[in-house]
Motif scaffolding. Structure first.
Motif, PDB file in Angstrom:
ATOM      1  N   TYR A 176       8.182 -12.760  22.470  1.00 16.10           N
ATOM      2  CA  TYR A 176       7.233 -12.145  21.536  1.00 16.10           C
ATOM      3  C   TYR A 176       7.985 -11.083  20.764  1.00 16.10           C
ATOM      4  O   TYR A 176       8.444 -10.098  21.344  1.00 16.10           O
ATOM      5  CB  TYR A 176       6.059 -11.519  22.292  1.00 16.10           C
ATOM      6  CG  TYR A 176       4.870 -11.177  21.417  1.00 16.10           C
ATOM      7  CD1 TYR A 176       3.697 -11.915  21.496  1.00 16.10           C
ATOM      8  CD2 TYR A 176       4.922 -10.125  20.503  1.00 16.10           C
ATOM      9  CE1 TYR A 176       2.599 -11.615  20.703  1.00 16.10           C
ATOM     10  CE2 TYR A 176       3.846  -9.822  19.695  1.00 16.10           C
ATOM     11  CZ  TYR A 176       2.680 -10.563  19.805  1.00 16.10           C
ATOM     12  OH  TYR A 176       1.592 -10.265  19.010  1.00 16.10           O
ATOM     13  N   THR A 179      11.175 -10.244  22.451  1.00 16.99           N
ATOM     14  CA  THR A 179      11.137  -9.826  23.855  1.00 16.99           C
ATOM     15  C   THR A 179      10.667 -10.974  24.740  1.00 16.99           C
ATOM     16  O   THR A 179       9.604 -11.544  24.500  1.00 16.99           O
ATOM     17  CB  THR A 179      10.197  -8.629  24.055  1.00 16.99           C
ATOM     18  OG1 THR A 179      10.663  -7.516  23.287  1.00 16.99           O
ATOM     19  CG2 THR A 179      10.122  -8.226  25.519  1.00 16.99           C
ATOM     20  N   ILE A 181       8.827 -12.874  27.439  1.00 20.11           N
ATOM     21  CA  ILE A 181       7.576 -12.537  28.130  1.00 20.11           C
ATOM     22  C   ILE A 181       7.146 -13.567  29.162  1.00 20.11           C
ATOM     23  O   ILE A 181       6.326 -13.264  30.033  1.00 20.11           O
ATOM     24  CB  ILE A 181       6.418 -12.339  27.125  1.00 20.11           C
ATOM     25  CG1 ILE A 181       6.198 -13.610  26.290  1.00 20.11           C
ATOM     26  CG2 ILE A 181       6.668 -11.115  26.246  1.00 20.11           C
ATOM     27  CD1 ILE A 181       4.941 -13.542  25.405  1.00 20.11           C
ATOM     28  N   TYR A 182       7.705 -14.804  29.104  1.00 20.77           N
ATOM     29  CA  TYR A 182       7.155 -15.830  29.983  1.00 20.77           C
ATOM     30  C   TYR A 182       8.092 -17.021  30.113  1.00 20.77           C
ATOM     31  O   TYR A 182       8.837 -17.353  29.196  1.00 20.77           O
ATOM     32  CB  TYR A 182       5.815 -16.316  29.415  1.00 20.77           C
ATOM     33  CG  TYR A 182       5.186 -17.470  30.157  1.00 20.77           C
ATOM     34  CD1 TYR A 182       4.459 -17.263  31.320  1.00 20.77           C
ATOM     35  CD2 TYR A 182       5.324 -18.775  29.691  1.00 20.77           C
ATOM     36  CE1 TYR A 182       3.885 -18.325  31.999  1.00 20.77           C
ATOM     37  CE2 TYR A 182       4.756 -19.853  30.362  1.00 20.77           C
ATOM     38  CZ  TYR A 182       4.031 -19.609  31.517  1.00 20.77           C
ATOM     39  OH  TYR A 182       3.465 -20.667  32.191  1.00 20.77           O
ATOM     40  N   VAL A 192       0.466  -9.902  29.612  1.00 21.31           N
ATOM     41  CA  VAL A 192       1.393  -9.229  28.698  1.00 21.31           C
ATOM     42  C   VAL A 192       0.568  -8.323  27.793  1.00 21.31           C
ATOM     43  O   VAL A 192      -0.420  -8.755  27.195  1.00 21.31           O
ATOM     44  CB  VAL A 192       2.178 -10.238  27.846  1.00 21.31           C
ATOM     45  CG1 VAL A 192       3.126  -9.501  26.896  1.00 21.31           C
ATOM     46  CG2 VAL A 192       2.957 -11.194  28.737  1.00 21.31           C
ATOM     47  N   VAL A 203       5.870  -4.329  23.406  1.00 22.84           N
ATOM     48  CA  VAL A 203       5.550  -5.395  24.348  1.00 22.84           C
ATOM     49  C   VAL A 203       5.882  -4.923  25.761  1.00 22.84           C
ATOM     50  O   VAL A 203       6.997  -4.451  26.021  1.00 22.84           O
ATOM     51  CB  VAL A 203       6.336  -6.677  24.019  1.00 22.84           C
ATOM     52  CG1 VAL A 203       5.996  -7.790  25.009  1.00 22.84           C
ATOM     53  CG2 VAL A 203       6.072  -7.117  22.591  1.00 22.84           C
ATOM     54  N   PHE A 205       4.689  -5.305  30.305  1.00 25.02           N
ATOM     55  CA  PHE A 205       3.962  -6.007  31.348  1.00 25.02           C
ATOM     56  C   PHE A 205       3.015  -5.066  32.091  1.00 25.02           C
ATOM     57  O   PHE A 205       2.376  -5.461  33.063  1.00 25.02           O
ATOM     58  CB  PHE A 205       4.934  -6.654  32.340  1.00 25.02           C
ATOM     59  CG  PHE A 205       5.832  -7.663  31.680  1.00 25.02           C
ATOM     60  CD1 PHE A 205       5.307  -8.844  31.159  1.00 25.02           C
ATOM     61  CD2 PHE A 205       7.181  -7.421  31.548  1.00 25.02           C
ATOM     62  CE1 PHE A 205       6.136  -9.772  30.531  1.00 25.02           C
ATOM     63  CE2 PHE A 205       8.015  -8.332  30.917  1.00 25.02           C
ATOM     64  CZ  PHE A 205       7.492  -9.513  30.417  1.00 25.02           C
TER      65      PHE A 205
END
Length: 207
Positions: A176, A179, A181-182, A192, A203, A205
């Motif tokens: 994202y 970055t 994220i998953y 997120v 961004v 967690f």
């Protein structure tokens, strides 16, 4: 609008026919993952094509105080994602429908959904993951509160031990705005938090 609905139906049909098993692993986390069996993976499929697939990633849009930027009664706050650039993203919210006592909102041809998380006391968005199996990486936009953010997903593919389709497309990295994220190796329903404040997007967690 009929064209948008038709595209959505065709997209979901393509995912079901060509990459059905990608959803099998999401719906049944105890199912064997082809990667665990030491199968070969490909970065691209020469005769592949565009596809969309499901995932369990949750995107929470918040302000500097941690409050939700998604307001269920205001479609202008709905995040809208699509496989390519949109001139007027809010047009994609006009087909919105609510389910389960108005706690679930679906729109954009069922490519975007909004849910309420009682634990966080926040609304979050889910979205279709787009890809093109002729390439390892696919980039597409998501529009929220006047901003245009970028989603970049890197896949790997296998045709070994696939049930219900020809190939299995696995997400190895979802970014994202650059970055990570998953990935499909992460836990289901991963949270997120996307904080928007003063023109800056952060961004994280954690809320």
């Amino acid at each position: 609008m009929k064209t948008n609905h038709l595209f959505g139906i065709l997209l979901l049909l393509l995912c079901t026919v060509g990459l059905t098993n990608c959803n099998d692993h999401l719906l049944n986390p105890n199912a064997e993952d082809p990667e665990e069996e030491g199968e070969e993976w490909m970065n691209s499929i020469p005769d592949g094509n565009f596809f969309g697939r499901a995932n369990t990633l949750r995107l929470y849009y918040i302000d500097e105080k941690g409050n939700s930027l998604i307001h269920p009664n205001d479609p202008n706050t709905y995040p809208v994602s699509w496989s390519e650039k949109l001139e007027n993203p809010i047009e994609r919210t006009k087909d919105r429908q609510t389910d389960v006592a108005d706690t679930i909102i679906r729109y954009n041809g069922n490519h975007n959904w909004i849910y309420f998380d009682k634990e966080e006391n926040l609304y979050y968005c889910t979205l279709s993951a787009y890809g093109d199996s002729r390439y390892s990486t696919y980039t597409f936009p998501i529009y929220v509160n006047g901003d245009t953010d970028q989603l970049e997903i890197t896949y790997k593919y296998t045709d070994k031990n696939v049930i219900g389709g020809k190939y299995y497309a696995k997400i190895s990295s979802w970014k994202y705005n650059g970055t990570h994220i998953y990935s499909d190796d992460d836990e289901h329903d991963k949270k997120v938090f996307i904080q928007k404040t003063g023109g800056k997007t952060t961004v994280s967690f954690k809320r």
